[in-house]
Design a protein around this motif. Sequence first.
Motif, PDB file in Angstrom:
ATOM      1  N   LEU A  84       0.950  -1.024  -0.082  1.00 55.56           N
ATOM      2  CA  LEU A  84       0.041  -0.051   0.021  1.00 55.56           C
ATOM      3  C   LEU A  84       0.680   1.286  -0.056  1.00 55.56           C
ATOM      4  N   GLU A  85       0.376   2.201  -0.924  1.00 49.63           N
ATOM      5  CA  GLU A  85       1.111   3.311  -0.748  1.00 49.63           C
ATOM      6  C   GLU A  85       0.411   4.311   0.025  1.00 49.63           C
ATOM      7  N   ILE A  86       1.099   4.813   1.391  1.00 52.70           N
ATOM      8  CA  ILE A  86       0.532   5.466   2.246  1.00 52.70           C
ATOM      9  C   ILE A  86       1.109   6.673   2.580  1.00 52.70           C
TER      10      ILE A  86
ATOM     11  N   GLU B  26     -17.001  14.988  17.885  1.00 52.15           N
ATOM     12  CA  GLU B  26     -15.520  15.448  18.199  1.00 52.15           C
ATOM     13  C   GLU B  26     -15.077  15.081  17.010  1.00 52.15           C
ATOM     14  N   ASN B  27     -15.290  14.232  15.894  1.00 51.12           N
ATOM     15  CA  ASN B  27     -14.428  14.122  14.840  1.00 51.12           C
ATOM     16  C   ASN B  27     -15.446  13.685  13.453  1.00 51.12           C
ATOM     17  N   GLU B  28     -14.759  13.602  12.313  1.00 46.42           N
ATOM     18  CA  GLU B  28     -15.459  13.066  11.120  1.00 46.42           C
ATOM     19  C   GLU B  28     -15.442  11.749  10.877  1.00 46.42           C
ATOM     20  N   LEU B  29     -14.991  10.832  11.600  1.00 46.63           N
ATOM     21  CA  LEU B  29     -14.724   9.500  11.438  1.00 46.63           C
ATOM     22  C   LEU B  29     -16.219   8.720  11.233  1.00 46.63           C
ATOM     23  N   LYS B  30     -16.305   8.003  10.029  1.00 52.64           N
ATOM     24  CA  LYS B  30     -17.569   7.324   9.947  1.00 52.64           C
ATOM     25  C   LYS B  30     -17.856   6.150  10.827  1.00 52.64           C
ATOM     26  N   PRO B  31     -19.195   6.004  11.237  1.00 51.01           N
ATOM     27  CA  PRO B  31     -19.183   4.792  12.303  1.00 51.01           C
ATOM     28  C   PRO B  31     -18.637   3.671  11.885  1.00 51.01           C
TER      29      PRO B  31
ATOM     30  N   LYS C 277      -6.649   2.494   3.687  1.00 56.57           N
ATOM     31  CA  LYS C 277      -5.367   3.725   3.439  1.00 56.57           C
ATOM     32  C   LYS C 277      -6.087   5.206   3.988  1.00 56.57           C
ATOM     33  N   ILE C 278      -7.391   5.204   3.690  1.00 56.11           N
ATOM     34  CA  ILE C 278      -8.063   6.469   4.285  1.00 56.11           C
ATOM     35  C   ILE C 278      -7.740   6.552   5.728  1.00 56.11           C
TER      36      ILE C 278
ATOM     37  N   GLU D 225      -4.385   6.955   7.196  1.00 51.14           N
ATOM     38  CA  GLU D 225      -3.917   8.504   6.926  1.00 51.14           C
ATOM     39  C   GLU D 225      -4.667   9.488   7.827  1.00 51.14           C
ATOM     40  N   LYS D 226      -5.824   9.275   8.370  1.00 46.65           N
ATOM     41  CA  LYS D 226      -6.564   9.823   8.888  1.00 46.65           C
ATOM     42  C   LYS D 226      -6.301  10.314  10.578  1.00 46.65           C
ATOM     43  N   LEU D 227      -6.229   8.967  10.782  1.00 49.38           N
ATOM     44  CA  LEU D 227      -5.990   8.815  12.216  1.00 49.38           C
ATOM     45  C   LEU D 227      -4.763   9.453  13.113  1.00 49.38           C
ATOM     46  N   PRO D 228      -3.587   9.580  12.422  1.00 51.27           N
ATOM     47  CA  PRO D 228      -2.569  10.353  13.018  1.00 51.27           C
ATOM     48  C   PRO D 228      -2.958  11.693  13.001  1.00 51.27           C
ATOM     49  N   GLN D 229      -3.475  12.569  12.177  1.00 51.21           N
ATOM     50  CA  GLN D 229      -3.936  13.591  12.157  1.00 51.21           C
ATOM     51  C   GLN D 229      -4.802  13.956  13.576  1.00 51.21           C
TER      52      GLN D 229
END
Length: 739
Positions: free
Chosen positions: A70-72, A307-312, A393-394, A397-401
């Motif tokens: 995977l390219e991350i 608190e965040n925009e993470l999908k359920p 991948k999504i 990449e999002k969790l560290p932010q």
Amino acid sequence: MFDLKSFRENNLKMTQAEFANHIGVRQDYVSRLEQSTEQIPLEVLVKIANFTGTTLDELIKYKRPTPKPLEIDDTWRSADFTKRTIVDYINECGIRYRSQWGENYDKYISELRDRVERVIAKPKVAIVGHSDVGKSRLINSIIGSEKMPTSWTPTTSITVYIKHIKDRPNYIEEEAWIFRTAPDGIVGWDEKKLNNEEYCRSWKLAGGSADILKDYGTRQGEMYGTNEADAAVIFVDSEILKNCDVIDLPGFGTGDRVEDDTMTLKAKEFADVLIYMSHAGQFMQGGSIEYLKEAINSLNVIENIKENELKPLSNLFVIASHAHTVDGGNPKSLTTILDNGCSRLLQTMPKAFWNNKKEISGHDYNYDIIRSRFFTYTTDIERLRVEFEKEIKILVEKLPQIINEKAKDFVRQYIKDTGVNMDNEIAEYNNIIAERDKYELLLKEIKKNEPKRANENQNRRMDLVSDIKKMSFSSVEKFADEYGRVISSDKIVSIIKEKGFKKKKEDIQSLVSFINSTLQHKMQDILKGHSDDLKEKIDKYLADFEGSIKSNNFSVDVGDIKFSFDVTKAFASGLAGAVTFGGLAFWAASMGNLGAYILVAKGVSLLSALGISVAGGTAGATAAVSAIGGPIVIGIALAIIAAISVFALLSGGWEKSLAKKIVKEYDSKNCLMKYKEGIEQFWTDTVNAFNVAADALDKEWKGYICNLEEMVSSYNIGDIQHKIKAAEEFKNFLSGIPL
């Protein structure tokens, strides 16, 4: 190595029986060849070459198709910069001024460094599933390196932490380390202490290249039967590992090492992301649903509508592995398999199953959302894994932010809270200088009152422990009543009719699974209710402790002098050191930032801990009891399913006959007692956690008295002024932390 199985399936499109017939050998011999890690005999290769019309040279060069890694995007870079900047600041400035501040501030510095290192940690992606579902192949695929052994079942029987090469501490020179099994009653190697050389060396069993995993972690390994190894860490240069750690957990249900199941259930509780794998050919059948339900039940809730925009459920991936084996990877057939698997899963869940997660996240969990977390996977056909790879991948990449921003907020709040403590200390020091006589009188009164206070506090402790034991008894009693209502022929018949279960093996298994989930949910509701009561009792205990050290208990008037001693913080700091929290996790979850750190110290992810503390209320209790009784619940379900699977159903009145059989099996296997043991252990853990925290509170208070006596008795204005200056400088040091 010539991959015979892949060649037969992908090139020849033949079954083992067909292939064996063509080359003139027995099918079981072909099966052994495909499972073996040894080279295939030359005479067999010659037969295959003759049959397929290929040369030996062409044949032995055949390899299983290898997916590209995977390219991350490296989004962890910002979080790592935040962490290194703060830690470097703490180390440099802390050491520089340590001699001026005195040892009194060592604990503050150590505590701050520990919190930063714990909260700014890479998210953990755990891979879970039955043995031989392809976990190692998936891991090797996404990390882009053949590091995990892929020999036949079971691939790994130890928990393997896979980390980026840059995360390897300087003292570790080898590619992989193996850590020994802990003695009974002792917690094993803690991955969070990887940078502690002395600690890790004390647990080290062996070190070497990645091949050492085969020796200790596979059934074919030389050291497998010794059961000496419990965990391993391996360091790999991989794009995805820049953003997360990957954890390969032992396969469920191998049957030969019960401790593997327990190890897996415990380890996955602290995962931020869960990849659950089930073979596409038997997707969500047998015990798969039981393990998946328990996994979902204890999965950290990282999404939060406020608190965040993470999908359920964005951190849950349910994978139908070996997807190419179903009708050659036919998309319609695979979609049907995923649809049916999701439906079977939901059919086994009570309506209230998802309420627990909704209390924390604020999201609704319907069929479409849950079905969206089901994916196909195979290393052989790219189109069957592309959707999974896109979603993972999504997420990574999002969790560290998100972690970076939440960690900064967390540290800011710590700085603010500690600054208030410093202000209180400075005010107390100034008061000692200004009103030494009152403080001498105060100290005299404290010491005079201490035996009475300690005795009364001990009585309150004993009363609270007694209350917890009453909660244990009450929980068992209430659950026994609920158990009796559920495990009855009439109730089970009504469930069969209400859920529309049919007279077939698959539905009968789903029925038992539903019954077990119903029992678990009722157990959790009972424990949540008592945990809520416990929170009030803990708050009262702390309020009484604080009241007992106030001046209104003294025989003389000492004015409006106040203590800088923080009762709640001292108790909470002690609780963070407990092995397990039991019902006290609910109290911790209600304590905001302070409670979040307690949960993080236990291993709960920062996102989950903060989500719980934000949600508050019953969400804290939900988190505390969500994983209760995992091994017990799964064990009961699998035992009943196995017993019922051989039960012959008659054509007439089968519902009543089946219901009676289920009741009989629950009774014969003493299931009620097993549930009771799980409940009692929960409250035993609660008592132990309370005693650890209460002991720490007592110790902190005694230390405070000693420090106060030292200042008042010696009354060296210069020393006290030095303490004031040190407190002011330390406060400035905190405000200077780069964020």
